[in-house]
Design a protein around this motif. Structure first.
Motif, PDB file in Angstrom:
ATOM      1  N   GLU A   1       7.258  47.391  32.730  1.00 60.30           N
ATOM      2  CA  GLU A   1       6.436  48.195  31.639  1.00 60.30           C
ATOM      3  C   GLU A   1       7.409  49.144  30.974  1.00 60.30           C
ATOM      4  N   GLU A   2       8.233  49.779  31.838  1.00 64.58           N
ATOM      5  CA  GLU A   2       9.077  50.877  31.162  1.00 64.58           C
ATOM      6  C   GLU A   2      10.480  50.249  30.598  1.00 64.58           C
ATOM      7  N   GLY A   3      10.568  49.035  31.047  1.00 66.72           N
ATOM      8  CA  GLY A   3      11.898  48.384  30.255  1.00 66.72           C
ATOM      9  C   GLY A   3      13.367  48.687  30.812  1.00 66.72           C
ATOM     10  N   VAL A   4      12.991  48.808  32.241  1.00 70.21           N
ATOM     11  CA  VAL A   4      14.183  48.999  33.186  1.00 70.21           C
ATOM     12  C   VAL A   4      15.094  47.938  33.133  1.00 70.21           C
ATOM     13  N   LYS A   5      16.321  48.015  32.956  1.00 68.52           N
ATOM     14  CA  LYS A   5      17.106  47.093  32.513  1.00 68.52           C
ATOM     15  C   LYS A   5      18.100  46.001  33.825  1.00 68.52           C
TER      16      LYS A   5
ATOM     17  N   GLY B   1      19.776  51.811  36.026  1.00 68.17           N
ATOM     18  CA  GLY B   1      18.956  50.922  36.784  1.00 68.17           C
ATOM     19  C   GLY B   1      18.486  51.661  37.955  1.00 68.17           C
ATOM     20  N   VAL B   2      17.423  51.219  38.631  1.00 66.99           N
ATOM     21  CA  VAL B   2      16.669  51.687  39.718  1.00 66.99           C
ATOM     22  C   VAL B   2      16.927  51.029  41.228  1.00 66.99           C
TER      23      VAL B   2
ATOM     24  N   PHE C   1       7.370  57.921  40.160  1.00 63.03           N
ATOM     25  CA  PHE C   1       8.294  56.930  39.625  1.00 63.03           C
ATOM     26  C   PHE C   1       8.500  56.599  38.509  1.00 63.03           C
ATOM     27  N   ARG C   2       7.276  56.384  37.763  1.00 61.92           N
ATOM     28  CA  ARG C   2       7.382  56.082  36.209  1.00 61.92           C
ATOM     29  C   ARG C   2       7.917  57.557  35.564  1.00 61.92           C
ATOM     30  N   GLU C   3       7.474  58.981  36.168  1.00 62.89           N
ATOM     31  CA  GLU C   3       8.006  60.075  35.533  1.00 62.89           C
ATOM     32  C   GLU C   3       9.536  60.002  35.595  1.00 62.89           C
ATOM     33  N   HIS C   4      10.123  59.725  36.747  1.00 61.89           N
ATOM     34  CA  HIS C   4      11.667  59.612  36.879  1.00 61.89           C
ATOM     35  C   HIS C   4      12.296  58.676  35.850  1.00 61.89           C
TER      36      HIS C   4
ATOM     37  N   CYS D   1      14.834  59.597  32.608  1.00 62.12           N
ATOM     38  CA  CYS D   1      16.173  58.910  32.604  1.00 62.12           C
ATOM     39  C   CYS D   1      16.364  58.283  31.119  1.00 62.12           C
ATOM     40  N   LYS D   2      15.192  57.613  30.817  1.00 62.49           N
ATOM     41  CA  LYS D   2      15.151  57.123  29.455  1.00 62.49           C
ATOM     42  C   LYS D   2      15.423  58.205  28.220  1.00 62.49           C
ATOM     43  N   LYS D   3      14.785  59.281  28.295  1.00 62.76           N
ATOM     44  CA  LYS D   3      15.022  60.470  27.374  1.00 62.76           C
ATOM     45  C   LYS D   3      16.489  60.953  27.463  1.00 62.76           C
TER      46      LYS D   3
END
Length: 119
Positions: free
Chosen positions: A37-41, A18-19, A2-5, A9-11
């Motif tokens: 932690e990943e800053g998803v908005k 969103g998720v 999940f974190r990798e995905h 997306c951030k890159k």
């Protein structure tokens, strides 16, 4: 994974994204920790009570949008403080409520009852 995905997306964009997280997932605590932690908005929630996570996510400047299959659940989501609601009818697939209401029927009925934005 999940974190990798999320990191992929951030890159790929400098825009908010969103998720979608069903709240019934057994690893929900870990998934929400990763989101923060990943800053998803934006988090689209479904299949559970959004009240459990809405305030915690909003404290991190995360918009919470809950997917509903009925007026009853739209009102509960609004009461939980979500930023918006997605009304999804029976034809969308998955488990979308027992009423078997279609999206085109559901949307105007929900719009009439809630004050938060409707998607």
């Amino acid at each position: 994974i999940f974190r990798e995905h999320i990191q992929k997306c951030k890159k790929a964009t400098d825009k908010p994204f969103g998720v979608n997280i069903p709240l019934m997932y057994p690893s929900i605590d870990q998934l929400m920790k990763i989101v923060i932690e990943e800053g998803v908005k934006i988090v689209f929630t479904s299949a559970g009570n959004p009240k459990l996570w809405t305030a915690k996510l909003q404290e991190q400047d995360i918009k919470v949008i809950h997917v509903v299959s009925s007026i009853k659940f739209a009102l509960k989501a609004q009461e939980a403080g979500v930023d918006a609601v997605v009304a999804e009818g029976f034809e969308a697939g998955g488990h979308n409520g027992r009423e078997e209401t279609t999206t085109f029927t559901l949307i105007p009925m929900v719009k009439e009852q809630i004050q938060v934005p409707l998607i």
